[in-house]
Scaffold this active site. Structure first.
Site, PDB file in Angstrom:
ATOM      1  N   ASP A  32      -4.273  -1.897  10.400  1.00 42.86           N
ATOM      2  CA  ASP A  32      -3.741  -0.755   9.918  1.00 42.86           C
ATOM      3  C   ASP A  32      -3.838   0.438  10.971  1.00 42.86           C
ATOM      4  O   ASP A  32      -4.744   1.145  10.686  1.00 42.86           O
ATOM      5  CB  ASP A  32      -4.151  -0.299   8.480  1.00 42.86           C
ATOM      6  CG  ASP A  32      -3.836  -1.217   7.585  1.00 42.86           C
ATOM      7  OD1 ASP A  32      -2.770  -2.027   7.563  1.00 42.86           O
ATOM      8  OD2 ASP A  32      -4.326  -1.451   6.416  1.00 42.86           O
ATOM      9  N   GLY A  35       0.941  -1.150  -0.102  1.00 44.99           N
ATOM     10  CA  GLY A  35       0.112  -0.119  -0.137  1.00 44.99           C
ATOM     11  C   GLY A  35       0.825   1.206   0.006  1.00 44.99           C
ATOM     12  O   GLY A  35       2.114   1.160  -0.302  1.00 44.99           O
ATOM     13  N   LYS A  36       0.079   2.445   0.483  1.00 46.11           N
ATOM     14  CA  LYS A  36       0.886   3.750   0.256  1.00 46.11           C
ATOM     15  C   LYS A  36       2.087   3.712   1.609  1.00 46.11           C
ATOM     16  O   LYS A  36       2.960   4.201   1.278  1.00 46.11           O
ATOM     17  CB  LYS A  36      -0.199   4.714   0.370  1.00 46.11           C
ATOM     18  CG  LYS A  36      -1.126   4.719  -0.811  1.00 46.11           C
ATOM     19  CD  LYS A  36      -2.261   5.806  -0.224  1.00 46.11           C
ATOM     20  CE  LYS A  36      -3.253   5.489   0.559  1.00 46.11           C
ATOM     21  NZ  LYS A  36      -4.237   6.207   0.846  1.00 46.11           N
ATOM     22  N   GLU A  37       1.783   3.221   2.416  1.00 45.53           N
ATOM     23  CA  GLU A  37       2.594   3.342   3.739  1.00 45.53           C
ATOM     24  C   GLU A  37       3.580   2.128   3.746  1.00 45.53           C
ATOM     25  O   GLU A  37       4.522   2.418   4.744  1.00 45.53           O
ATOM     26  CB  GLU A  37       1.508   3.718   4.846  1.00 45.53           C
ATOM     27  CG  GLU A  37       0.593   4.812   4.870  1.00 45.53           C
ATOM     28  CD  GLU A  37      -0.545   4.502   5.474  1.00 45.53           C
ATOM     29  OE1 GLU A  37      -0.461   3.856   6.469  1.00 45.53           O
ATOM     30  OE2 GLU A  37      -1.583   5.150   5.303  1.00 45.53           O
ATOM     31  N   ALA A  38       3.238   1.102   3.410  1.00 43.86           N
ATOM     32  CA  ALA A  38       3.978   0.029   4.027  1.00 43.86           C
ATOM     33  C   ALA A  38       3.780  -1.456   3.009  1.00 43.86           C
ATOM     34  O   ALA A  38       2.750  -1.278   2.301  1.00 43.86           O
ATOM     35  CB  ALA A  38       3.601  -0.536   5.213  1.00 43.86           C
ATOM     36  N   ASN A  97      -9.903  -1.808   6.020  1.00 50.96           N
ATOM     37  CA  ASN A  97      -8.938  -1.964   7.152  1.00 50.96           C
ATOM     38  C   ASN A  97      -9.471  -3.033   8.156  1.00 50.96           C
ATOM     39  O   ASN A  97      -9.067  -2.826   9.469  1.00 50.96           O
ATOM     40  CB  ASN A  97      -8.800  -0.727   7.746  1.00 50.96           C
ATOM     41  CG  ASN A  97      -7.850   0.214   6.770  1.00 50.96           C
ATOM     42  OD1 ASN A  97      -6.876  -0.356   6.143  1.00 50.96           O
ATOM     43  ND2 ASN A  97      -7.832   1.603   6.882  1.00 50.96           N
ATOM     44  N   LYS A 114       5.482  -6.490   8.411  1.00 48.37           N
ATOM     45  CA  LYS A 114       5.094  -5.140   7.793  1.00 48.37           C
ATOM     46  C   LYS A 114       6.580  -4.186   7.708  1.00 48.37           C
ATOM     47  O   LYS A 114       6.892  -3.895   8.445  1.00 48.37           O
ATOM     48  CB  LYS A 114       4.041  -4.524   8.585  1.00 48.37           C
ATOM     49  CG  LYS A 114       3.297  -3.371   7.775  1.00 48.37           C
ATOM     50  CD  LYS A 114       2.040  -2.935   8.704  1.00 48.37           C
ATOM     51  CE  LYS A 114       1.320  -1.720   7.906  1.00 48.37           C
ATOM     52  NZ  LYS A 114       0.123  -1.452   8.536  1.00 48.37           N
ATOM     53  N   VAL A 155       3.498  -5.403   3.211  1.00 47.54           N
ATOM     54  CA  VAL A 155       3.172  -6.755   4.127  1.00 47.54           C
ATOM     55  C   VAL A 155       3.675  -7.924   3.558  1.00 47.54           C
ATOM     56  O   VAL A 155       3.363  -8.263   2.438  1.00 47.54           O
ATOM     57  CB  VAL A 155       1.985  -6.707   4.626  1.00 47.54           C
ATOM     58  CG1 VAL A 155       1.766  -7.760   5.803  1.00 47.54           C
ATOM     59  CG2 VAL A 155       1.470  -5.219   5.193  1.00 47.54           C
ATOM     60  N   GLU A 208       0.974 -11.284  13.944  1.00 41.65           N
ATOM     61  CA  GLU A 208      -0.057 -12.470  13.525  1.00 41.65           C
ATOM     62  C   GLU A 208      -0.544 -12.383  12.201  1.00 41.65           C
ATOM     63  O   GLU A 208      -1.130 -11.009  11.781  1.00 41.65           O
ATOM     64  CB  GLU A 208      -0.950 -12.528  14.581  1.00 41.65           C
ATOM     65  CG  GLU A 208      -2.234 -13.513  14.263  1.00 41.65           C
ATOM     66  CD  GLU A 208      -3.288 -13.300  15.104  1.00 41.65           C
ATOM     67  OE1 GLU A 208      -4.499 -14.109  14.996  1.00 41.65           O
ATOM     68  OE2 GLU A 208      -3.508 -12.330  15.908  1.00 41.65           O
ATOM     69  N   ASP A 250      -8.493   6.237  10.115  1.00 39.40           N
ATOM     70  CA  ASP A 250      -8.764   5.670   8.640  1.00 39.40           C
ATOM     71  C   ASP A 250      -9.636   4.360   8.508  1.00 39.40           C
ATOM     72  O   ASP A 250      -8.998   3.575   7.705  1.00 39.40           O
ATOM     73  CB  ASP A 250      -7.373   5.677   8.164  1.00 39.40           C
ATOM     74  CG  ASP A 250      -7.595   5.569   6.628  1.00 39.40           C
ATOM     75  OD1 ASP A 250      -8.396   6.373   5.906  1.00 39.40           O
ATOM     76  OD2 ASP A 250      -6.628   4.853   5.772  1.00 39.40           O
TER      77      ASP A 250
END
Length: 284
Positions: free
Chosen positions: A185, A26-29, A173, A44, A31, A122, A168
């Site tokens: 998230d 995604g935009k932030e990370a 999410n 992550k 996984v 997890e 968010d």
């Protein structure tokens, strides 16, 4: 698969044994599904600020604690050191939130540690042991929609009682495990007491879920859980076991009810736009 650069230090230190496959980017990370001893978990890897497109970072970070007054001043000045500390605080936010919320009984993935800027936690699975789908990816019956909504509203209450707001929250999410929804998230988590936009974010979180699940169970669209829990929170009367009704009667002598309803509708429309943008970004 080839080991991502961000995960190699964890392999070198024996924290994980190998990387099985990518799970989500995604935009932030990004996984990944990883193996650690006899367990399959997920890792992550957070993207650096320069490579993230998440907007309104300042609004989300208001009220977050930083390590020292020196760091706070540096962040306020926007110096190179301050930006570095801001980045550290941003990445630590989800880790700290997961441990706090897990202890508070919130349905979140169990964290196993934060190593070299990577969160190991997890892997939420479905009844068949496969990676659990997101709420926005499954067909939801009216009965399931009502059940999921009740569970998720309770999670929001537990988070609020712990002093946090997701910030968010949406159908993308939330994972659907064998026992129901699990919230994920949290890099954008905000302080309920220390952020001036806390009420707006809480209402948006609840309205996002209500708007989505209300497609399957339209009666949910006439509920006011976000407003009800915020009023109780402000009055110091919200508890983890507080029974909510979904009804809320604002003081119409001081509040423009039509404006409130319009704000809720605007939030729900914004949620749809945000979900569409998220889907488009992941397809790219």
């Amino acid at each position: 698969m080839k080991t991502p650069q961000g995960l190699q230090p964890l392999i070198d230190d024996g924290i994980i044994d190998d990387v099985l496959r990518p799970l989500k980017s995604g935009k932030e990370a990004a996984v990944y599904v990883v193996r650690s001893g006899g367990d399959v978990r997920c890792a992550k890897v957070y993207k650096d600020m320069a490579h993230r497109s998440f907007q309104q970072r300042v609004q989300y970070q208001e009220g977050r604690k930083v390590g020292s007054s020196r760091e706070a001043r540096a962040i306020g000045k926007g110096s190179k050191y301050g930006r570095k500390q801001q980045e550290v605080a941003w990445k630590n936010a989800e880790v700290d939130a997961l441990y706090l919320l897990r202890d508070a009984g919130v349905r979140v993935p169990e964290p196993f540690g934060y190593f070299h800027g990577v969160l190991v936690m997890e892997l939420v699975t479905d009844a068949d042991g496969l990676s659990a789908p997101r709420l926005g990816e499954v067909d939801v019956s009216a009965e399931d929609a009502r059940a999921y909504h009740a569970i998720l509203v309770r999670q929001v209450v537990l988070m609020l009682c712990a002093g946090l707001i997701h910030g968010d929250l949406s159908a993308y999410n939330v994972l659907i495990g064998p026992d129901g929804p699990v919230v994920i998230d949290f890099p954008q988590v905000v302080s309920a007491a220390g952020n001036n936009a806390a009420r707006t974010m809480l209402l948006r979180d609840v309205n996002n879920l209500t708007a989505y699940l209300g497609r399957s169970a339209p009666e949910l669209l006439d509920t006011w859980y976000g407003e009800e829990m915020w009023a109780l929170f402000q009055a110091g009367e919200l508890r983890a076991d507080t029974e909510l009704t979904g009804h809320f009667e604002p003081d119409e002598s001081e509040v423009d009810l039509d404006s409130i309803r319009q704000s809720i509708n605007d939030a729900r429309e914004e949620a749809l736009i945000r979900q569409q943008g998220r889907e488009a970004a992941e397809e790219d």
